[in-house]
Design a protein around this motif. Structure first.
Motif, PDB file in Angstrom:
ATOM      1  N   ASP A  12       0.458  -1.223   0.215  1.00 12.89           N
ATOM      2  CA  ASP A  12       0.138   0.225   0.004  1.00 12.89           C
ATOM      3  C   ASP A  12       1.050   1.284  -0.158  1.00 12.89           C
ATOM      4  O   ASP A  12       2.062   1.157   0.396  1.00 12.89           O
ATOM      5  CB  ASP A  12      -0.391   0.070   1.291  1.00 12.89           C
ATOM      6  CG  ASP A  12      -2.350  -1.189   0.978  1.00 12.89           C
ATOM      7  OD1 ASP A  12      -2.314  -1.414   0.015  1.00 12.89           O
ATOM      8  OD2 ASP A  12      -3.346  -1.167   2.000  1.00 12.89           O
TER       9      ASP A  12
ATOM     10  N   GLU B  70      -4.171   5.897   2.664  1.00 11.77           N
ATOM     11  CA  GLU B  70      -4.024   4.529   1.720  1.00 11.77           C
ATOM     12  C   GLU B  70      -4.014   5.176   0.576  1.00 11.77           C
ATOM     13  O   GLU B  70      -5.935   5.805   0.172  1.00 11.77           O
ATOM     14  CB  GLU B  70      -4.896   3.447   1.359  1.00 11.77           C
ATOM     15  CG  GLU B  70      -4.314   2.663   0.301  1.00 11.77           C
ATOM     16  CD  GLU B  70      -5.075   1.019   0.279  1.00 11.77           C
ATOM     17  OE1 GLU B  70      -6.043   0.770   1.997  1.00 11.77           O
ATOM     18  OE2 GLU B  70      -5.479   1.216  -0.081  1.00 11.77           O
TER      19      GLU B  70
ATOM     20  N   GLY C 122      -3.267   0.425  -3.311  1.00 14.49           N
ATOM     21  CA  GLY C 122      -3.208  -0.654  -3.099  1.00 14.49           C
ATOM     22  C   GLY C 122      -2.907  -1.448  -4.330  1.00 14.49           C
ATOM     23  O   GLY C 122      -3.434  -1.614  -5.518  1.00 14.49           O
TER      24      GLY C 122
END
Ligand code: 4AD
Ligand code: MG
Length: 460
Positions: free
Chosen positions: A375, A383, A386
Motif C-alpha cells: 500500500d 492509503e 493498494g
C-alpha cells in the motif's frame, strides 16, 4: 452568433504575450458587474482559468440597457471587441467591447452571488458549484490528471483496456457490492434474476479482467469507475469512485512498487507544471502547506517498510490508538497517518502484509504467513494505492480460492491463466479521488468528484 470574430478562451487571452489583432469574441458567465454612468465593468469567467476577463462596456453601445445594464451575476454573455492593455493592475489585457449580447439572464435568486459558502452548501448545488473558483480549479486539475495518467502509461507502452462495469465476480472478496438487476418501470422485471443467467454486480475492481489482458499484452492499465457498497461514511470513501489499475506481466512486487511510486511522483510533477495557478489557489485558500508538501514528494524518495516493521514502529510509538496493533490486524487510517504524518513525514510504502487480511489473489511469500502486497500511504489521507504481486502458481491459487470459500468453477477463467503460460505478474489500484485530494489539499472526497455518491446520497 452572427459574428465572424475568432472566439478566444479567457486563459489564452490572459496568457498571451501580445494582444490579438482586430476584433475577437469571448463567451462566459458574469462573475461581477459594476455599472456607472458612462460605462460598465464586467468580470467574465469561461472556466478556462481561475481568473476572470475584464470587459469595459461603454454606455454608448447599441443595446446597452438590455444587454449590459440588465445583466446580473451568473448571466451568460457573448462579447466582441478589441483586446487592449489593461489600465488597472491585476491583468495584462482587457477588452474594450464593441458589442455585448446577453445570452441567458440569471434570476435574482442565483445562489452563487456571494463568496464564502460552506462546502456543505456547495454540495447541495453540485450542478452550479463548478462555476465557483474552488470547484472550477478542482475539476480542471481532475481533467489534467486524467490526461497525465494516460500520458504516463502510453509513454511507457502500456495498453489501455476497458474492463466491464457489470461483473459476476467479487475481486476483493469483501462482499461490499451493488446488485445489478433489470427493472421495468418501478418494479423488477419478470425473471430479473435470469437477465445474465446469474447474479451480477457493479464491479469493485477491473483487476481480474485486467490480469487476463496483461497475460497477453504484457503491460496494461484500466481507468474507470468502480463501486463499493461499504457503509463507511468517511471523508475518504465514496460508493462510486474512479480507479487506475495497471497490471504488468513478468513483474514482481518490487517492480510494482517502483511503478506505483514513479506514477504518483510523475502526476504531482505534472500538476505542478501544468496547473500552477490552480495549485497556488489551493495553497492560499485550502491548505497552506500544500505546495511545500507536493514539492517534497517530488524531491524525496518514498520510504519503504515491511508490514512487520510498521507494526513495531506503531507499537513503539507510545501512542494510544483506538485500534491496538499487532501482527495480523489490518492497518487503520489512524496507523497509516501516524506513519506518514508523524514518524516519516513523507509518503510510505508498506509491503508484505499478513495473508489473513488480504484477498485470495495475492502471492504467498516464502514465510507462508505474509503475501506480496503493498500500500502507498500519503500524509493527510493514508492509503492512495493498494496493490500486489499475484499468485501465479496453479496449486497455491486453487488452495487460496478454497480457503476463501470461492468456487473453482466461477473463477475457472482466472485460474486458466495459471494453466497456460503462467507468468509472475503484479499490479495496483490508484484511487483517483484520493490522489486528487492529495494534490489539491481538499479534505473531503465529495468535493473532488463531480457528483458524489455516498451512503444516503445520490442527488443529481
Ligand atoms: O486497495 P483496493 O481495494 O485495491 C483493489 O481494488 C485492487 N484490486 C487493486 C489492484 O491491485 N489492481 O483499492 C485500491 C485503491 C485504494 O488504495 C484507494 O485509493 C481507492 O482504491 N479506494 C477508494 N477510493 C474512494 N472510495 C472508496 N470507497 C475506496 N476504496 C478504495
Ligand atoms: Mg486497499
Amino acid at each position: 452568433m452572427s459574428n465572424n470574430s475568432p472566439i478566444y478562451r479567457v486563459n489564452d487571452l490572459l496568457k498571451a504575450e501580445e494582444a490579438p489583432e482586430g476584433v475577437v469574441m469571448v463567451q462566459g458567465w458574469v462573475r461581477t458587474i459594476r455599472n456607472s454612468k458612462a460605462f460598465s465593468f464586467i468580470e467574465l469567467n469561461d472556466g478556462s482559468s481561475l481568473k476572470n476577463f475584464q470587459i469595459v462596456a461603454d454606455a454608448s453601445l447599441d443595446g446597452y440597457a438590455e444587454n449590459v445594464q440588465a445583466a446580473s451575476v451568473g448571466a451568460s454573455m457573448t462579447v466582441t471587441g478589441q483586446v487592449v492593455a489593461s489600465q488597472g493592475g491585476g491583468q495584462a489585457w482587457e477588452m474594450q467591447a464593441d458589442a455585448v449580447t446577453l445570452v441567458g439572464h440569471a434570476q435574482e435568486d442565483y445562489p452563487l452571488q456571494k463568496k464564502g459558502h460552506s462546502m456543505q452548501f456547495m454540495r447541495s448545488i453540485a450542478h452550479l458549484r463548478p462555476r465557483s473558483n474552488l470547484f472550477g480549479a478542482v475539476f480542471r486539475v481532475r481533467s489534467r490528471m486524467a490526461y497525465a495518467i494516460h500520458q504516463f502509461f502510453q509513454e511507457r507502452g502500456f495498453v489501455y483496456v476497458h474492463t466491464p462495469i457489470i461483473t459476476a465476480s467479487d475481486c476483493e472478496g469483501a462482499g461490499e457490492m451493488f446488485r445489478v438487476a433489470a427493472t421495468k418501470g418501478d418494479g423488477l422485471a419478470e425473471g430479473e434474476e435470469e437477465f445474465f443467467g446469474k447474479p451480477t454486480y457493479l464491479t469493485v475492481s477491473g483487476q481480474l479482467e485486467g490480469e487476463t489482458f496483461a497475460c497477453a499484452l504484457s503491460n496494461i492499465y484500466t481507468f474507470g469507475p468502480t463501486f463499493r457498497a461499504e457503509n463507511s461514511n468517511t471523508t475518504r470513501h465514496a460508493s462510486e469512485f474512479w480507479m487506475i489499475e495497471p497490471e504488468m506481466a513478468f513483474c514482481d512486487l518490487e517492480g510494482d512498487m517502483n511503478v506505483a511510486e514513479e506514477m504518483v511522483t510523475y502526476l504531482i510533477q505534472d500538476a505542478l507544471d501544468h496547473c500552477a495557478d490552480d495549485l497556488e489557489f489551493f495553497g492560499k485558500f485550502v491548505d497552506k502547506g500544500l505546495l511545500e508538501r507536493l514539492r517534497l514528494v517530488v524531491e524525496k524518495p518514498f520510504v519503504r517498510v515491511t508490514y512487520e516493521e510498521a507494526v513495531s514502529l506503531l507499537q513503539e510509538s507510545g501512542k494510544s490508538f483506538e485500534y491496538p496493533v499487532e501482527f495480523g490486524v489490518n492497518l487503520q487510517s489512524e496507523h497509516e497517518r501516524y506513519l506518514t504524518e508523524e514518524h516519516f513525514q513523507c509518503p510510505v510504502t508498506v509491503y508484505n502484509y499478513p495473508a489473513g487480511v488480504k484477498p485470495f489473489y495475492m502471492r504467498r511469500n516464502d514465510d507462508d504467513r505474509t503475501v506480496a502486497a503493498m500500500d502507498v500511504l500519503v500524509p493527510g489521507i493514508g492509503e492512495i494505492v493498494g496493490g500486489s504481486q499475484r499468485e501465479e502458481r496453479l496449486d497455491i491459487l486453487e488452495k487460496n480460492l478454497a480457503e476463501h470459500d470461492l468456487s473453482l468453477e466461477d473463477y475457472s477463467w482466472y485460474v486458466d491463466l495459471r494453466r497456460y503460460g503462467s507468468v509472475p505478474h503484479a499490479g495496483f489500484g490508484l484511487g483517483f479521488e484520493r490522489l486528487l485530494m492529495f494534490i489539491t489539499g481538499v479534505s473531503n472526497i465529495r468535493d473532488v468528484i463531480p457528483f458524489p455518491r455516498t451512503p444516503g446520497s445520490a442527488e443529481f
